[in-house]
Design a protein around this motif. Structure first.
Motif, PDB file in Angstrom:
ATOM      1  N   UNK A  63      45.329   4.475  42.140  1.00 54.18           N
ATOM      2  CA  UNK A  63      44.313   5.470  41.822  1.00 54.18           C
ATOM      3  C   UNK A  63      43.386   4.952  40.727  1.00 54.18           C
ATOM      4  N   UNK A  64      43.936   4.250  39.749  1.00 54.89           N
ATOM      5  CA  UNK A  64      43.102   3.658  38.705  1.00 54.89           C
ATOM      6  C   UNK A  64      42.132   2.650  39.309  1.00 54.89           C
ATOM      7  N   UNK A  65      42.640   1.811  40.205  1.00 52.02           N
ATOM      8  CA  UNK A  65      41.781   0.824  40.864  1.00 52.02           C
ATOM      9  C   UNK A  65      40.692   1.515  41.678  1.00 52.02           C
ATOM     10  N   UNK A  66      41.042   2.620  42.346  1.00 51.02           N
ATOM     11  CA  UNK A  66      40.060   3.364  43.133  1.00 51.02           C
ATOM     12  C   UNK A  66      38.979   3.956  42.236  1.00 51.02           C
ATOM     13  N   UNK A  67      39.403   4.560  41.122  1.00 46.29           N
ATOM     14  CA  UNK A  67      38.445   5.151  40.185  1.00 46.29           C
ATOM     15  C   UNK A  67      37.534   4.079  39.581  1.00 46.29           C
ATOM     16  N   UNK A  68      38.119   2.927  39.231  1.00 45.96           N
ATOM     17  CA  UNK A  68      37.330   1.838  38.641  1.00 45.96           C
ATOM     18  C   UNK A  68      36.258   1.364  39.614  1.00 45.96           C
ATOM     19  N   UNK A  69      36.605   1.232  40.887  1.00 46.63           N
ATOM     20  CA  UNK A  69      35.624   0.794  41.886  1.00 46.63           C
ATOM     21  C   UNK A  69      34.547   1.858  42.080  1.00 46.63           C
ATOM     22  N   UNK A  70      34.944   3.124  42.132  1.00 47.78           N
ATOM     23  CA  UNK A  70      33.980   4.199  42.330  1.00 47.78           C
ATOM     24  C   UNK A  70      32.977   4.263  41.182  1.00 47.78           C
ATOM     25  N   UNK A  71      33.477   4.154  39.949  1.00 48.96           N
ATOM     26  CA  UNK A  71      32.601   4.207  38.779  1.00 48.96           C
ATOM     27  C   UNK A  71      31.665   3.008  38.740  1.00 48.96           C
TER      28      UNK A  71
END
Length: 207
Positions: free
Chosen positions: A180-188
Motif C-alpha cells: 500500500x505504501x508503494x501504491x501511494x508513493x506511485x500515485x503521489x
C-alpha cells in the motif's frame, strides 16, 4: 499551524534552496516517493520528519514475518537506488517547521518565485512546489490541516493535492502495508508529475 503573518522576521538575508518537492520522512515511504519522482525526472529533497511523540500507537497489519521481511527487502532496494542515483536524501536534516509561503514568517521578505511551501531546517529554508508528508504525528497533522481549513474526510486528499500537499503512509488508523505504501508513493509521484510544475532541478538563492 502557519504562523501569524503579523509576526514577521526582522529583515535579513536568508539562504533558501528551491526544489520541486520536499519529502518529509527519510524512511521507507519517503524513499519510495523520492525514487518514483526520480523515475519521472523530478528532483526532490528528502529530510527527516518530526518525532511522533504525541501521535499515539498505531495498530499495525504487518505483524507476520513475511510482511516484515518484504518491508526490509524493499527498504534495502530503495536505499541502494537512492545511492546509485544520487538522490538528495538528508537523513541528518530535520524539518523544524512547515508553512505556506504566503503565510510564512520563515522568510523576511516576499519570495521572488512561484513556490508554495517553506520548510525550515537547521541549515536554512527549502522552498518547494510540493510537500510530501510520510512522517507526521497524527494529532499534529489534524491540527495542521485544520489551520489550513481542511477537515479529514472522504475527499481531503484531493483538497491537499490541490495546494501541493500530499500524504504517503500517514493520516490513517492502520499502518499501511508495504504494498500500500508503494501504491501511494506511485500515485503521489504521478500526481506531482502530471501537475506540470516540475522544475528543472534546484538553485540556491538569497531572499
Amino acid at each position: 499551524m502557519p504562523p501569524d503573518p503579523a509576526h514577521a522576521l526582522p529583515e535579513a538575508s536568508t539562504a533558501a534552496e528551491l526544489t520541486t518537492t520536499v519529502v518529509i520522512g527519510s524512511g521507507l515511504p519517503g524513499l519510495a516517493v523520492a525514487s518514483e519522482l526520480s523515475r519521472h525526472g523530478i528532483d526532490s529533497i528528502v529530510v527527516e520528519g518530526v518525532d511522533c511523540l504525541d501521535s499515539g500507537p498505531l495498530r499495525t497489519v504487518m505483524s507476520d514475518s513475511v510482511s516484515l521481511s518484504e518491508r526490509s527487502e524493499l527498504l534495502r532496494l530503495l536505499r541502494a537506488y537512492a545511492s546509485s542515483h544520487c538522490l538528495d536524501v538528508r537523513s541528518a536534516t530535520r524539518c523544524e517547521d512547515l508553512s505556506i509561503i504566503g503565510h510564512s514568517t520563515l522568510l523576511p521578505a516576499r519570495v521572488p518565485s512561484s513556490k508554495k511551501w517553506a520548510i525550515q531546517t537547521a541549515d536554512g529554508v527549502l522552498l518547494a512546489d510540493h510537500v510530501v508528508l510520510t512522517k507526521y504525528p497524527q494529532n499534529q497533522l489534524r491540527r495542521f490541516l485544520r489551520s489550513l481549513g481542511i477537515a479529514i474526510g472522504a475527499d481531503f486528499r484531493a483538497a491537499l493535492a490541490a495546494i501541493g500537499l500530499h500524504l504517503v503512509g500517514v493520516g490513517e488508523v492502520l499502518t499501511p502495508t508495504t504494498r500500500e505504501i508503494a501504491r501511494q508513493a506511485k500515485l503521489v509521484s504521478d500526481t506531482i508529475a502530471a501537475s506540470g510544475q516540475a522544475g528543472r532541478g534546484r538553485i540556491t538563492s538569497s531572499v
